[in-house]
Scaffold this motif. Structure first.
Motif, PDB file in Angstrom:
ATOM      1  N   MET A   1       0.716  -1.200   0.122  1.00 11.42           N
ATOM      2  CA  MET A   1       0.027   0.088  -0.139  1.00 11.42           C
ATOM      3  C   MET A   1       0.694   1.240  -0.056  1.00 11.42           C
ATOM      4  SD  MET A   1      -3.284   0.029   0.080  1.00 11.42           S
ATOM      5  CE  MET A   1      -4.308  -1.379  -0.416  1.00 11.42           C
ATOM      6  N   GLN A   2       0.119   2.394  -0.499  1.00  9.77           N
ATOM      7  CA  GLN A   2       0.946   3.578  -0.635  1.00  9.77           C
ATOM      8  C   GLN A   2       1.304   4.282   0.692  1.00  9.77           C
ATOM      9  OE1 GLN A   2      -1.574   6.292  -3.053  1.00  9.77           O
ATOM     10  NE2 GLN A   2      -0.017   8.111  -2.588  1.00  9.77           N
ATOM     11  N   LYS A   3       2.489   4.793   0.914  1.00 10.19           N
ATOM     12  CA  LYS A   3       2.885   5.528   2.124  1.00 10.19           C
ATOM     13  C   LYS A   3       2.222   6.945   2.147  1.00 10.19           C
ATOM     14  CE  LYS A   3       5.932   7.178   5.210  1.00 10.19           C
ATOM     15  NZ  LYS A   3       5.076   7.589   6.289  1.00 10.19           N
ATOM     16  N   LEU A   4       1.464   7.021   3.445  1.00 10.87           N
ATOM     17  CA  LEU A   4       0.666   8.095   3.501  1.00 10.87           C
ATOM     18  C   LEU A   4       1.139   9.156   4.480  1.00 10.87           C
ATOM     19  CD1 LEU A   4      -2.757   6.178   4.423  1.00 10.87           C
ATOM     20  CD2 LEU A   4      -2.036   6.920   2.140  1.00 10.87           C
ATOM     21  N   ASN A   5       0.423  10.427   4.515  1.00 10.13           N
ATOM     22  CA  ASN A   5       1.145  11.544   5.147  1.00 10.13           C
ATOM     23  C   ASN A   5       0.841  11.272   6.704  1.00 10.13           C
ATOM     24  OD1 ASN A   5       2.199  13.933   5.904  1.00 10.13           O
ATOM     25  ND2 ASN A   5       0.696  14.935   4.846  1.00 10.13           N
ATOM     26  N   PHE A   6       1.041  10.385   7.349  1.00 11.90           N
ATOM     27  CA  PHE A   6       1.007  10.008   8.712  1.00 11.90           C
ATOM     28  C   PHE A   6       2.275   9.388   9.411  1.00 11.90           C
ATOM     29  CE2 PHE A   6      -3.807   9.629   7.251  1.00 11.90           C
ATOM     30  CZ  PHE A   6      -4.180  10.148   8.190  1.00 11.90           C
ATOM     31  N   PRO A   7       2.371   9.355  10.532  1.00  6.32           N
ATOM     32  CA  PRO A   7       3.517   8.739  11.284  1.00  6.32           C
ATOM     33  C   PRO A   7       3.373   7.128  10.781  1.00  6.32           C
ATOM     34  CG  PRO A   7       2.601  10.143  12.786  1.00  6.32           C
ATOM     35  CD  PRO A   7       1.475  10.010  11.680  1.00  6.32           C
ATOM     36  N   ASP A   8       4.497   6.445  10.989  1.00  7.98           N
ATOM     37  CA  ASP A   8       4.720   4.914  10.488  1.00  7.98           C
ATOM     38  C   ASP A   8       3.848   4.219  11.785  1.00  7.98           C
ATOM     39  OD1 ASP A   8       5.615   5.183   7.931  1.00  7.98           O
ATOM     40  OD2 ASP A   8       7.879   5.270   8.959  1.00  7.98           O
ATOM     41  N   TYR A   9       2.671   3.338  11.421  1.00  7.48           N
ATOM     42  CA  TYR A   9       2.374   2.619  12.426  1.00  7.48           C
ATOM     43  C   TYR A   9       2.316   1.110  12.232  1.00  7.48           C
ATOM     44  CZ  TYR A   9       0.010   7.176  13.502  1.00  7.48           C
ATOM     45  OH  TYR A   9      -0.276   8.538  14.031  1.00  7.48           O
ATOM     46  N   THR A  10       2.168   0.369  13.039  1.00  6.61           N
ATOM     47  CA  THR A  10       2.237  -1.101  12.954  1.00  6.61           C
ATOM     48  C   THR A  10       0.833  -1.668  13.037  1.00  6.61           C
ATOM     49  OG1 THR A  10       4.228  -1.220  14.184  1.00  6.61           O
ATOM     50  CG2 THR A  10       2.957  -3.266  14.054  1.00  6.61           C
ATOM     51  N   PHE A  11       0.403  -2.520  11.743  1.00  4.82           N
ATOM     52  CA  PHE A  11      -0.875  -3.008  11.651  1.00  4.82           C
ATOM     53  C   PHE A  11      -0.592  -4.539  11.468  1.00  4.82           C
ATOM     54  CE2 PHE A  11      -0.983   1.175   9.589  1.00  4.82           C
ATOM     55  CZ  PHE A  11      -2.389   1.724  10.465  1.00  4.82           C
ATOM     56  N   ARG A  12      -1.762  -5.248  11.860  1.00  2.00           N
ATOM     57  CA  ARG A  12      -1.980  -6.689  11.702  1.00  2.00           C
ATOM     58  C   ARG A  12      -2.551  -6.840  10.201  1.00  2.00           C
ATOM     59  NH1 ARG A  12      -5.079  -8.692  16.531  1.00  2.00           N
ATOM     60  NH2 ARG A  12      -5.269 -10.683  15.475  1.00  2.00           N
ATOM     61  N   PHE A  13      -2.128  -8.090   9.652  1.00  2.96           N
ATOM     62  CA  PHE A  13      -2.777  -8.145   8.262  1.00  2.96           C
ATOM     63  C   PHE A  13      -2.879  -9.672   8.311  1.00  2.96           C
ATOM     64  CE2 PHE A  13      -0.007  -4.432   7.253  1.00  2.96           C
ATOM     65  CZ  PHE A  13      -0.720  -3.594   6.782  1.00  2.96           C
ATOM     66  N   LYS A  14      -3.748 -10.114   7.320  1.00  8.06           N
ATOM     67  CA  LYS A  14      -3.849 -11.380   6.787  1.00  8.06           C
ATOM     68  C   LYS A  14      -4.455 -11.613   5.508  1.00  8.06           C
ATOM     69  CE  LYS A  14      -8.360 -12.957   8.188  1.00  8.06           C
ATOM     70  NZ  LYS A  14      -9.251 -13.872   8.952  1.00  8.06           N
ATOM     71  N   ASN A  15      -4.157 -12.718   4.740  1.00 10.92           N
ATOM     72  CA  ASN A  15      -4.391 -12.910   3.488  1.00 10.92           C
ATOM     73  C   ASN A  15      -5.615 -14.038   3.621  1.00 10.92           C
ATOM     74  OD1 ASN A  15      -2.676 -11.742   1.823  1.00 10.92           O
ATOM     75  ND2 ASN A  15      -1.060 -13.064   2.432  1.00 10.92           N
ATOM     76  N   SER A  16      -6.706 -13.743   2.797  1.00 12.68           N
ATOM     77  CA  SER A  16      -7.966 -14.398   2.915  1.00 12.68           C
ATOM     78  C   SER A  16      -8.682 -14.601   1.557  1.00 12.68           C
ATOM     79  CB  SER A  16      -8.668 -13.830   4.147  1.00 12.68           C
ATOM     80  OG  SER A  16     -10.151 -14.886   3.923  1.00 12.68           O
ATOM     81  N   GLU A  17      -8.629 -15.898   1.035  1.00 12.42           N
ATOM     82  CA  GLU A  17      -9.429 -15.567  -0.206  1.00 12.42           C
ATOM     83  C   GLU A  17      -8.752 -14.939  -1.385  1.00 12.42           C
ATOM     84  OE1 GLU A  17     -13.694 -15.308   0.090  1.00 12.42           O
ATOM     85  OE2 GLU A  17     -13.595 -16.465   2.013  1.00 12.42           O
TER      86      GLU A  17
END
Length: 150
Positions: A1-17
């Motif tokens: 995903m594109q870098k946004l104009n916010f501080p860097d945050y950590t997110f949880r991701f998963k692949n589904s279908e």
């Protein structure tokens, strides 16, 4: 995903279908990761981590009735007394912020009566304070900070 104009945050991701999903801390579930959802999740983290709003005061993707039509707001921040402090309209980064975007959030706010508005596409952010008496909004340089009731 594109870098946004916010501080860097950590997110949880998963692949589904064969789709990537991101965990939404507010809804407590994985949501398909669209460009607009990427912006929404950054705004939630920004409001919580930078502006110190409690997660319990933030709500996302709920229905609001506007002139008899059913719409969904992106993010609302409540005050401890239950009134609405901030309404946020999120757009995908490829969607330019225009007068139409401000008209949309103004229509939502006719029902919600928030004190502040935020419009963002993740790259450009606009913050306003409502002047309900004059029926206009005044632009602010930054989002308001959470101020707990004393």
């Amino acid at each position: 995903m594109q870098k946004l104009n916010f501080p860097d945050y950590t997110f949880r991701f998963k692949n589904s279908e064969n789709k990537v999903a991101i965990f939404d801390e507010i809804r407590k579930k994985f949501i398909v990761l669209t460009p607009e959802e990427w912006v929404r999740q950054h705004v939630v983290r920004f409001l919580h981590q930078e502006k110190k709003f409690p997660m319990s005061h933030i709500n996302v993707e709920k229905i609001v009735k506007i002139n008899g039509l059913t719409k969904r707001y992106d993010i609302v921040v409540f005050q401890p007394d239950g009134t609405i402090f901030l309404v946020v309209e999120c757009k995908a980064p490829a969607v330019p912020i225009s007068q139409t975007t401000f008209d949309q959030i103004a229509r939502y706010n006719m029902s919600l009566n928030a004190v502040h508005l935020m419009v963002t596409n993740g790259l450009n952010h606009y913050f306003c304070q409502m002047d309900h008496a004059a029926e206009r909004y005044n632009f602010m340089p930054d989002a308001p900070q959470y101020l707990p009731a004393l």
